[in-house]
Design a protein around this motif. Structure first.
Motif, short mmCIF file in Angstrom:
data_model
loop_
_atom_site.label_atom_id
_atom_site.label_comp_id
_atom_site.label_asym_id
_atom_site.label_seq_id
_atom_site.Cartn_x
_atom_site.Cartn_y
_atom_site.Cartn_z
N VAL A 106 0.86 -1.30 0.08
CA VAL A 106 -0.03 -0.01 -0.02
C VAL A 106 0.81 1.21 -0.01
O VAL A 106 1.68 1.44 0.92
N ILE A 107 0.61 2.02 -0.87
CA ILE A 107 1.68 3.42 -0.88
C ILE A 107 0.69 4.47 -0.73
O ILE A 107 -0.67 4.87 -1.29
N VAL A 108 0.85 5.27 0.47
CA VAL A 108 -0.03 6.26 0.88
C VAL A 108 0.19 7.52 -0.10
O VAL A 108 1.35 7.90 0.00
N GLN A 109 -0.78 8.13 -0.61
CA GLN A 109 -0.76 9.24 -1.50
C GLN A 109 -1.38 10.16 -0.78
O GLN A 109 -2.59 10.05 0.24
N LYS A 110 -1.57 11.60 -1.15
CA LYS A 110 -2.23 12.67 -0.28
C LYS A 110 -3.86 12.39 -0.25
O LYS A 110 -4.58 12.48 0.51
N LYS A 111 -4.34 12.24 -1.75
CA LYS A 111 -5.72 11.88 -1.59
C LYS A 111 -6.11 10.34 -1.99
O LYS A 111 -7.28 10.07 -2.19
#
Length: 164
Positions: A106-111
């Motif tokens: 899982v890669i966390v991005q802003k949105k």
């Protein structure tokens, strides 16, 4: 080393079914979480099954719920805010796990969250409320797990930790 490169090693640990691990930091954009199982059990169980991985915030909201359901041949993505689940987003399970082992990243991005399985992007899941996650869970409901127990988890604070 540049000033933007992180010097902290990934946080790694084993997580057993039914377990929850509070991380040393919250998952901000750029963070990555890798769940790895040495074995993926593809055999369809005789009844409904649910093997889940979650990213959870300090208020116990589920920012991301990933549910592998072999009996239904699908993977469900969702969130849970103030005790209520949102609308399920579903992809077929067919041809997702292609190896004897399994890695969900899982890669966390802003949105949004980018979800990769065995190095292939399978889902972009838009964030829907709650705060930044600071813990992970692994649970199994009503069946034998889809993954070997325990699973291995590696968390990095940002993509700079991976050297990419």
């Amino acid at each position: 080393m540049s000033a933007t490169a992180a010097t902290t090693a990934p946080e790694t640990f084993d997580l057993s079914a039914g377990g929850k691990k509070t991380l040393t930091y919250t998952l901000q954009p750029g963070a990555r979480v890798k769940f790895h199982s040495k074995k993926y059990f593809s055999t369809m169980p005789p009844m409904f099954d649910n093997t889940s991985l979650e990213l959870v915030d300090p208020a116990n909201n589920v920012a991301l719920h990933i549910s592998v359901r072999r009996y239904d041949q699908k993977i469900v993505f969702n969130n849970k805010v103030n005790g209520s689940y949102g609308e399920e987003e579903v992809i077929p399970l067919t041809d997702v796990f292609n190896y004897e082992d399994a890695t969900i990243e899982v890669i966390v991005q802003k949105k949004q969250f980018v979800i990769n399985v065995d190095d292939e992007t399978v889902k972009l899941f838009r964030k829907r409320g709650g705060g930044a996650a600071n813990s992970v869970t692994y649970s199994v409901t009503n069946s034998l797990p889809a993954f070997e127990d325990p699973i291995q988890v590696a968390v990095v604070a940002s993509h700079f930790c991976l050297g990419r």
